[in-house]
Scaffold this active site. Structure first.
Site, PDB file in Angstrom:
ATOM      1  N   ARG A 177      44.137  47.739  50.194  1.00 18.64           N
ATOM      2  CA  ARG A 177      44.334  46.449  50.738  1.00 18.64           C
ATOM      3  C   ARG A 177      44.272  45.431  49.474  1.00 18.64           C
ATOM      4  NH1 ARG A 177      38.798  44.502  52.211  1.00 18.64           N
ATOM      5  NH2 ARG A 177      38.875  43.361  50.490  1.00 18.64           N
ATOM      6  N   GLU A 194      43.539  40.604  44.187  1.00 17.82           N
ATOM      7  CA  GLU A 194      43.329  42.044  43.344  1.00 17.82           C
ATOM      8  C   GLU A 194      44.014  42.939  44.374  1.00 17.82           C
ATOM      9  OE1 GLU A 194      39.588  43.837  43.677  1.00 17.82           O
ATOM     10  OE2 GLU A 194      39.060  42.913  45.633  1.00 17.82           O
ATOM     11  N   ASN A 198      42.864  46.611  46.485  1.00 21.21           N
ATOM     12  CA  ASN A 198      41.870  47.575  46.254  1.00 21.21           C
ATOM     13  C   ASN A 198      42.290  49.004  46.500  1.00 21.21           C
ATOM     14  OD1 ASN A 198      39.405  46.148  46.285  1.00 21.21           O
ATOM     15  ND2 ASN A 198      40.327  44.667  47.655  1.00 21.21           N
ATOM     16  N   SER A 247      37.269  47.945  53.010  1.00 18.53           N
ATOM     17  CA  SER A 247      36.490  47.645  53.979  1.00 18.53           C
ATOM     18  C   SER A 247      37.162  46.544  54.999  1.00 18.53           C
ATOM     19  CB  SER A 247      35.176  46.990  53.396  1.00 18.53           C
ATOM     20  OG  SER A 247      35.408  45.710  52.785  1.00 18.53           O
ATOM     21  N   LYS A 275      40.552  46.193  37.665  1.00 19.21           N
ATOM     22  CA  LYS A 275      41.346  44.773  37.024  1.00 19.21           C
ATOM     23  C   LYS A 275      42.184  44.970  35.756  1.00 19.21           C
ATOM     24  CE  LYS A 275      38.340  43.037  40.399  1.00 19.21           C
ATOM     25  NZ  LYS A 275      37.975  44.284  41.215  1.00 19.21           N
ATOM     26  N   LYS A 333      36.568  38.404  34.864  1.00 18.54           N
ATOM     27  CA  LYS A 333      36.452  39.627  35.476  1.00 18.54           C
ATOM     28  C   LYS A 333      35.993  40.791  34.868  1.00 18.54           C
ATOM     29  CE  LYS A 333      39.299  38.140  39.311  1.00 18.54           C
ATOM     30  NZ  LYS A 333      40.270  38.566  40.383  1.00 18.54           N
ATOM     31  N   GLU A 339      33.754  46.491  41.542  1.00 22.05           N
ATOM     32  CA  GLU A 339      34.169  46.289  42.946  1.00 22.05           C
ATOM     33  C   GLU A 339      33.156  45.448  43.362  1.00 22.05           C
ATOM     34  OE1 GLU A 339      37.433  46.354  43.826  1.00 22.05           O
ATOM     35  OE2 GLU A 339      38.056  46.769  41.905  1.00 22.05           O
ATOM     36  N   GLY A 340      33.458  45.232  44.960  1.00 24.62           N
ATOM     37  CA  GLY A 340      32.450  44.891  45.704  1.00 24.62           C
ATOM     38  C   GLY A 340      32.057  43.608  45.880  1.00 24.62           C
ATOM     39  N   ARG A 379      39.450  36.814  55.251  1.00 24.39           N
ATOM     40  CA  ARG A 379      37.903  36.516  54.982  1.00 24.39           C
ATOM     41  C   ARG A 379      37.784  35.006  54.741  1.00 24.39           C
ATOM     42  NH1 ARG A 379      36.391  40.450  50.745  1.00 24.39           N
ATOM     43  NH2 ARG A 379      38.774  39.973  50.073  1.00 24.39           N
TER      44      ARG A 379
HETATM   45  P1  ADP Z   1      35.958  42.263  43.904  1.00 26.95           P
HETATM   46  O1  ADP Z   1      36.571  43.540  43.623  1.00 26.95           O
HETATM   47  O2  ADP Z   1      34.399  42.452  43.334  1.00 26.95           O
HETATM   48  O3  ADP Z   1      36.238  41.864  45.439  1.00 26.95           O
HETATM   49  P2  ADP Z   1      37.784  40.098  43.421  1.00 26.95           P
HETATM   50  O4  ADP Z   1      38.900  40.246  42.430  1.00 26.95           O
HETATM   51  O5  ADP Z   1      38.388  40.290  44.499  1.00 26.95           O
HETATM   52  O6  ADP Z   1      36.782  41.269  42.981  1.00 26.95           O
HETATM   53  O7  ADP Z   1      36.881  38.794  43.274  1.00 26.95           O
HETATM   54  C1  ADP Z   1      35.937  38.625  44.238  1.00 26.95           C
HETATM   55  C2  ADP Z   1      36.108  37.047  44.687  1.00 26.95           C
HETATM   56  O8  ADP Z   1      36.298  36.300  43.816  1.00 26.95           O
HETATM   57  C3  ADP Z   1      37.375  36.980  45.598  1.00 26.95           C
HETATM   58  O9  ADP Z   1      37.127  37.444  46.835  1.00 26.95           O
HETATM   59  C4  ADP Z   1      37.618  35.449  45.555  1.00 26.95           C
HETATM   60  O10 ADP Z   1      36.940  34.795  46.641  1.00 26.95           O
HETATM   61  C5  ADP Z   1      37.035  35.331  44.166  1.00 26.95           C
HETATM   62  N1  ADP Z   1      38.214  35.171  43.222  1.00 26.95           N
HETATM   63  C6  ADP Z   1      38.730  36.213  42.404  1.00 26.95           C
HETATM   64  N2  ADP Z   1      39.766  36.023  41.694  1.00 26.95           N
HETATM   65  C7  ADP Z   1      40.052  34.665  41.970  1.00 26.95           C
HETATM   66  C8  ADP Z   1      40.926  33.882  41.431  1.00 26.95           C
HETATM   67  N3  ADP Z   1      41.832  34.139  40.341  1.00 26.95           N
HETATM   68  N4  ADP Z   1      40.686  32.506  41.858  1.00 26.95           N
HETATM   69  C9  ADP Z   1      39.998  32.074  42.703  1.00 26.95           C
HETATM   70  N5  ADP Z   1      39.046  32.885  43.383  1.00 26.95           N
HETATM   71  C10 ADP Z   1      38.910  33.953  42.930  1.00 26.95           C
HETATM   72 MG    MG Z   2      37.913  44.878  45.007  1.00 27.69          MG
HETATM   73 MG    MG Z   3      37.922  41.625  46.402  1.00 27.74          MG
END
Ligand code: ADP
Ligand code: MG
Ligand code: MG
Length: 499
Positions: free
Chosen positions: A153, A169, A171, A176, A334, A388, A392-393, A475
């Protein structure tokens, strides 16, 4: 992702009958009353729809709800109306899915690249180091995965500053909500068929969403490629999982459409009940496993003891199809996302120049922390960045003041500690007022949305069996919260209405 939310935060509750017309964009104030009345009716109808169609999760109020199927169910949190999304960006995101699928496959074959790119991370991140150890062992025995299955995803936000679609990102493990996400689109379509006119929203503008059946198809076809009629699909799960119905939707489709049986086991159970025969066959509890589908194993907490790591290694050593293999898993980190965004790196893996350009256009700014200039810029303007770790999660990223403090602390530590993180350009989606439904109650809040596009990839040696975009997940989260976990209680499931 895991489904163990903290206690819910208090939020302004809105009596939906008094809900303002702002919730339905484009409706004039004079029409506000019928809109408010429609929204109030919709809340109850939607909750009933969820109950009778299986758009449900385990209720945290019931301690057994994460363990015993059919006990303590509550409707999944959802947005009452689909999120508006421009058609052009929608098409752009869908088009990227098969390209990212192919990229993951190509990168996964370059073990040296993965090891080198993650070598500094390995020094400071114990979890990534364990994954790399397994990967290294597979490289040492020259382990080949002929049948490769990816259920991905790719997540995006629309950046209002640059008016562009930017990837958050990709996944590659435990992506999920393919099950519940498809249902939310159906829920919204049903609601708008009845109330669309008064709300000024056309149900036909909600794209069809077949994520659940398409993920099941990919699993079913991977099972068929393995070519053993008596084999099963093994779903690796967490001991407690309130998002189990999302998973059971796939189990159900697999059974109904492909006649394939799925067994669910935790990593600890796999270790206790599993073995790899001399020919490589994975046998769990006496049953041959064709496909290992991980809905656990992406977080350090999934490995409380050495037993879980032994289970992961055992499955990797077997001839079962792994979704994901250790290589696919690592491609989704990441750090690899950041490495792929460097100049000339995509060119190592893909030939098609147009595809490369499309991917690159979706990349936000990504930096490693050995870039002193960027670290300095992030300390000066922390709100323009996200820090970051390799996790994950949801709930792991660092923002604002914390980001500044963390960078200063990491710099002082000298050594390699900076290598555990990457920096990312912060994306700023436009906020809008949205009615959210949780636990039967409707709340109105300022929200932003994140679009996930599912992709399925299956190949057997040189034959690409599947390379598809398969449905989506929107979401929507309260804009004041940095992280958008549905599980974490800050976000709701949503769908898309094209504009
Ligand atoms: P995970 O693998 O834990 O889901 P993400 O990279 O998706 O990690 O980050 C989790 C959440 O943080 C995302 O769903 C988003 O809401 C927020 N986020 C992540 N990166 C950014 C970004 N560059 N700008 C704004 N919000 C972000
Ligand atoms: Mg993720
Ligand atoms: Mg995410």
């Amino acid at each position: 992702a895991s489904f163990l939310p903290p206690a819910p935060r208090r939020r302004r509750r809105v009596a939906c009958a008094a809900m303002s017309a702002e919730a339905a964009p484009g409706v004039e104030p004079a029409e506000a009353e019928p809109v408010a009345a429609a929204l109030a009716e919709m809340v109850e109808e939607a909750a009933v729809w969820c109950a009778v169609h299986g758009l449900v999760v385990g209720d945290r109020a019931d301690p057994r709800s994460g363990m015993v199927p059919g006990v303590g169910l509550v409707h999944a949190p959802f947005s009452l109306l689909p999120a508006r999304f421009p058609t052009s960006f929608w098409k752009q995101a869908c088009e990227l899915a098969p390209i990212f699928n192919e990229l993951v496959d190509r990168v996964s074959l370059d073990g040296e690249f993965l090891q080198a790119a993650l070598s500094r991370t390995k020094q400071v991140d114990a979890f990534t180091a364990r994954l790399l150890d397994i990967h290294e062992k597979m490289m040492a025995i020259n382990k080949k995965e002929d049948i490769r299955l990816g259920l991905h995803r790719s997540d995006y936000m629309l950046d209002s500053e640059t008016n562009s679609l930017l990837q958050i990102e990709l996944n590659t493990i435990s992506s999920s909500f393919p099950g519940l996400g498809s249902l939310v689109s159906e829920l919204h379509r049903t609601l708008l068929k009845q109330y669309g006119k008064v709300l000024g929203l056309d149900s036909k503008m909600i794209p069809r969403n077949w994520a659940a059946t398409q993920f099941a198809e990919a699993l079913g076809r991977a099972w068929a490629e393995y070519n053993n009629d008596s084999a099963v699909v093994l779903m690796v799960v967490q001991p407690e999982e309130r998002n189990m119905y999302d998973q059971y939707w796939l189990v159900n489709h697999l059974k109904e459409s492909y006649g394939v049986t799925t067994i669910r086991k935790t990593l600890a159970q796999v270790e206790a009940e599993g073995e790899v025969l001399t020919d490589g066959t994975l046998v769990i509890d006496g049953r041959t496993v064709a496909v290992v589908y991980y809905r656990a194993g992406y977080a350090p907490t999934d490995y409380p003891s050495e037993a879980e790591w032994r289970a992961r290694l055992m499955m990797e050593q077997s001839s079962a199809v792994k979704c994901p293999s250790i290589s696919y898993h690592l491609v989704g980190t990441k750090k690899i996302q950041q490495e792929l965004a460097k100049p000339n790196v995509l060119e190592r893996f893909l030939d098609n120049k147009e595809d490369i350009a499309k991917l690159r256009k979706s990349f936000a700014g990504l930096w490693s922390l050995d870039n002193e200039e960027i670290v300095k810029a992030a300390i000066e303007k922390p709100d323009l960045f996200v820090l970051k770790p390799q996790r994950e999660g949801g709930g792991n990223n660092i923002y604002g003041h914390d980001l500044r403090d963390m960078l200063i602390k990491l710099q002082k530590e000298q050594g390699e500690s900076l290598a555990a993180y990457i920096l990312m350009q912060r994306i700023f989606p436009k906020a809008s007022l949205t009615p959210l439904v949780r636990g039967g109650d409707c709340f109105e809040d300022l929200t932003i949305s994140e679009l996930g596009i599912y992709g399925a990839y299956l190949r057997n040696k040189d034959k690409v069996v599947l390379n598809n975009q398969c449905g989506y997940l929107m979401r929507t989260k309260v804009s004041s919260s940095n992280e958008g976990g549905v599980a974490a209680g800050f976000a709701v499931l949503d769908s898309v209405i094209l504009t």
